[in-house]
Design an enzyme around this catalytic site. Structure first.
Site, short mmCIF file in Angstrom:
data_model
loop_
_atom_site.label_atom_id
_atom_site.label_comp_id
_atom_site.label_asym_id
_atom_site.label_seq_id
_atom_site.Cartn_x
_atom_site.Cartn_y
_atom_site.Cartn_z
N ARG A 27 47.39 -16.29 33.30
CA ARG A 27 47.69 -17.71 33.55
C ARG A 27 46.50 -18.46 34.16
NH1 ARG A 27 53.43 -19.16 34.36
NH2 ARG A 27 54.50 -17.89 32.85
N ARG A 31 48.72 -24.76 36.44
CA ARG A 31 48.94 -25.89 37.36
C ARG A 31 48.16 -25.84 38.66
NH1 ARG A 31 55.26 -25.31 37.00
NH2 ARG A 31 54.46 -23.20 36.78
N ARG A 40 47.96 -32.11 30.99
CA ARG A 40 49.38 -31.97 30.67
C ARG A 40 50.08 -33.34 30.74
NH1 ARG A 40 54.33 -28.98 33.66
NH2 ARG A 40 53.90 -30.64 35.12
N ASP A 77 52.53 -20.12 24.91
CA ASP A 77 53.58 -19.48 25.68
C ASP A 77 54.21 -18.39 24.84
OD1 ASP A 77 55.02 -20.04 28.41
OD2 ASP A 77 56.54 -19.36 27.01
N TYR A 154 65.06 -13.59 26.96
CA TYR A 154 65.16 -15.06 26.96
C TYR A 154 66.09 -15.54 25.85
CZ TYR A 154 61.43 -15.54 30.38
OH TYR A 154 60.70 -15.50 31.53
O1 CP3 Z 1 47.29 -16.90 30.81
C1 CP3 Z 1 47.10 -18.06 30.35
O2 CP3 Z 1 46.37 -18.90 30.92
C2 CP3 Z 1 47.71 -18.40 29.00
C3 CP3 Z 1 48.90 -19.15 29.04
C4 CP3 Z 1 50.26 -18.51 29.24
C5 CP3 Z 1 51.37 -19.31 29.62
N1 CP3 Z 1 52.48 -18.55 29.56
C6 CP3 Z 1 51.28 -20.74 29.97
C7 CP3 Z 1 52.38 -21.35 30.76
C8 CP3 Z 1 50.74 -17.22 29.02
C9 CP3 Z 1 49.98 -15.95 28.64
C10 CP3 Z 1 52.15 -17.26 29.22
C11 CP3 Z 1 53.04 -16.11 29.03
C12 CP3 Z 1 54.44 -16.18 29.49
N2 CP3 Z 1 55.30 -17.23 29.40
C13 CP3 Z 1 55.13 -15.08 30.04
C14 CP3 Z 1 54.57 -13.69 30.20
C15 CP3 Z 1 53.71 -13.56 31.37
C16 CP3 Z 1 54.47 -13.57 32.68
O3 CP3 Z 1 54.25 -14.51 33.45
O4 CP3 Z 1 55.22 -12.62 32.91
C17 CP3 Z 1 56.44 -15.51 30.33
C18 CP3 Z 1 57.55 -14.67 30.95
C19 CP3 Z 1 56.54 -16.87 29.91
C20 CP3 Z 1 57.74 -17.74 29.94
C21 CP3 Z 1 57.53 -18.93 30.78
N3 CP3 Z 1 56.70 -19.99 30.45
C22 CP3 Z 1 58.11 -19.21 32.04
C23 CP3 Z 1 59.07 -18.30 32.79
C24 CP3 Z 1 57.61 -20.45 32.44
C25 CP3 Z 1 58.00 -21.25 33.65
C26 CP3 Z 1 57.44 -20.64 34.87
C27 CP3 Z 1 56.44 -21.58 35.51
O5 CP3 Z 1 55.40 -21.09 35.96
O6 CP3 Z 1 56.75 -22.77 35.55
C28 CP3 Z 1 56.69 -20.90 31.45
C29 CP3 Z 1 55.89 -22.14 31.47
C30 CP3 Z 1 54.41 -21.99 31.43
N4 CP3 Z 1 53.73 -21.20 30.58
C31 CP3 Z 1 53.46 -22.69 32.23
C32 CP3 Z 1 52.19 -22.31 31.79
C33 CP3 Z 1 50.85 -22.81 32.28
C34 CP3 Z 1 53.79 -23.74 33.27
C35 CP3 Z 1 54.28 -24.93 32.52
C36 CP3 Z 1 53.86 -26.24 33.10
O7 CP3 Z 1 52.70 -26.65 32.95
O8 CP3 Z 1 54.74 -26.86 33.69
#
Ligand code: CP3
Length: 359
Positions: A27, A31, A40, A77, A154
């Site tokens: 990640r 943010r 964003r 994602d 999910y």
């Molecule tokens: O690593 C990176 O920089 C690449 C981007 C990336 C995102 N999600 C961006 C994201 C990657 C590799 C993921 C994978 C992902 N997404 C996983 C597996 C990794 C882990 O964390 O276990 C999972 C379970 C998800 C599902 C997901 N997406 C959730 C649970 C959430 C909400 C949680 C949160 O942090 O708000 C997201 C949203 C998400 N995916 C964000 C980002 C940057 C935040 C969204 C935003 O900008 O509001």
């Protein structure tokens, strides 16, 4: 790898010697970076950001402009795959991901099909190609997917869950239906990752974020088996180069030896296990990626540096370590601490290599 200026990350994944330990952060685009929040806002939403190749490319590069990272990761994602399967992904403000049409009925499950990555997910392939062009050989690009089990969580729960009640009910009452979901999803993941490789991804990572909620027997049956199926289906080479794979089961430390045996080049570790002990358990079978607790980044910079050195020292002088956090970086992380972390990993691992050679 000849066209890459910095191939340290790929070399470490293949357990070849490197001058220092490469580092990237799960990640890393997100943010905690004010410029990410700004882009964003411009995109309108997180999903629109994922679906615009130009903006996805812009945010992928943001952490690389700030820090001396050794790899870029596609901005997207894991839930784009179930979205492409027709479940209708959306993000409710402050609540995380949700599906409009979660898998609840047998007929919906029976009708599930693997999406064509060049139709429903073409925007991801366009982003991969655009990022590769923009990186211009500076560092490798990582593609990724969720694991079949984590995606199924999910898809069946309809969003994040505290207790995994729905999917575990399915696992223990209708395992045939869950196996069907996992089988179709594994096929989808293989096609999706191979399409990313053909679009330009130079390594791929499979995120099994929820494997750790299972018992050992259930983990083998519902997660590991499908991880193995995915790894077996991946292209190992593209364009004359090896494309290494990384498997990450959060909470999987207790099953490390089994995970290391499924055929991936590297295993990602969360922060719960000592990485030196992990190294002893797997020998030189796989590379290891990890495993600093992301919460350490909330501490003062000297603590961050000290803890990073401890992980490097615990791993020791062997080849095959990619430094990372044990899970995604928090949105509350002070950006300056990330610089301290990345620079410490480089400086300390270089110094340790030099000391080793002079002995
Ligand atoms: O690593 C990176 O920089 C690449 C981007 C990336 C995102 N999600 C961006 C994201 C990657 C590799 C993921 C994978 C992902 N997404 C996983 C597996 C990794 C882990 O964390 O276990 C999972 C379970 C998800 C599902 C997901 N997406 C959730 C649970 C959430 C909400 C949680 C949160 O942090 O708000 C997201 C949203 C998400 N995916 C964000 C980002 C940057 C935040 C969204 C935003 O900008 O509001």
């Amino acid at each position: 790898m000849s066209r890459l200026k910095n191939d340290t990350f790929l070399r470490a994944l293949l357990r070849q010697p490197t001058d220092y330990t490469p580092v990237w952060l799960m990640r890393q685009a997100g943010r905690y970076l004010p410029e990410y929040c700004e882009t964003r806002k411009r995109a309108g939403s997180f999903l629109q950001l994922c679906k615009s190749p130009a903006l996805a490319c812009e945010v992928t590069l943001q952490p690389l402009a700030r820090y001396d990272l050794d790899a870029a990761i596609l901005f997207s994602d894991i839930l784009t795959v179930p979205d492409a399967m027709g479940l209708g992904l959306y993000f409710a403000e402050g609540e995380g991901p949700r599906f409009e049409r979660p898998l609840r009925d047998e007929w919906e499950i029976r009708n599930l099909t693997a999406p064509d990555p060049h139709v429903e997910l073409q925007y991801v392939m366009d982003a991969v190609a655009e990022i590769r062009r923009a990186l211009d050989g500076s560092v490798p690009l990582i593609g990724f997917s969720g694991s079949p089990w984590t995606l199924a969580c999910y898809m069946v729960e309809g969003g994040s869950s505290d207790d995994y009640r729905r999917i575990k009910t399915l696992a223990y009452s209708r395992p045939d239906l869950l196996h069907h979901i996992l089988d179709v999803t594994a096929q989808a993941v293989v096609k999706y990752l191979n399409a990313q490789i053909e679009a330009g991804a130079q390594a791929v990572m499979v995120f099994d974020s929820w494997g750790g909620v299972l018992s050992e027997a259930a983990y083998r049956e519902f997660s590991l088996r499908y991880l193995q199926q995915v790894i077996a289906g991946l292209r190992r080479e593209y364009d004359g180069h090896r494309v290494p794979s990384i498997v990450f089961t959060k909470g999987g430390g207790i099953w490390l030896e089994s995970i290391a045996a499924i055929g991936s080049d590297a295993v990602g570790l969360d922060w719960t296990m000592d990485i030196g002990r992990a190294r002893e358990l797997v020998g030189d079978k796989v590379a290891l990626q990890g495993n600093l607790d992301p919460s350490i980044l909330f501490a003062p910079p000297e603590v961050v540096a000290g803890e990073a050195r401890k992980v490097l020292d615990a791993y020791g002088p062997h080849a095959g370590h990619v430094f990372n956090l044990g899970h995604g970086i928090s949105q509350y992380t002070p950006p300056d601490n990330v610089r301290v972390l990345v620079d410490t990993v480089h400086e300390h691992s270089r110094a340790s290599r030099a000391a080793q050679e002079n002995r």
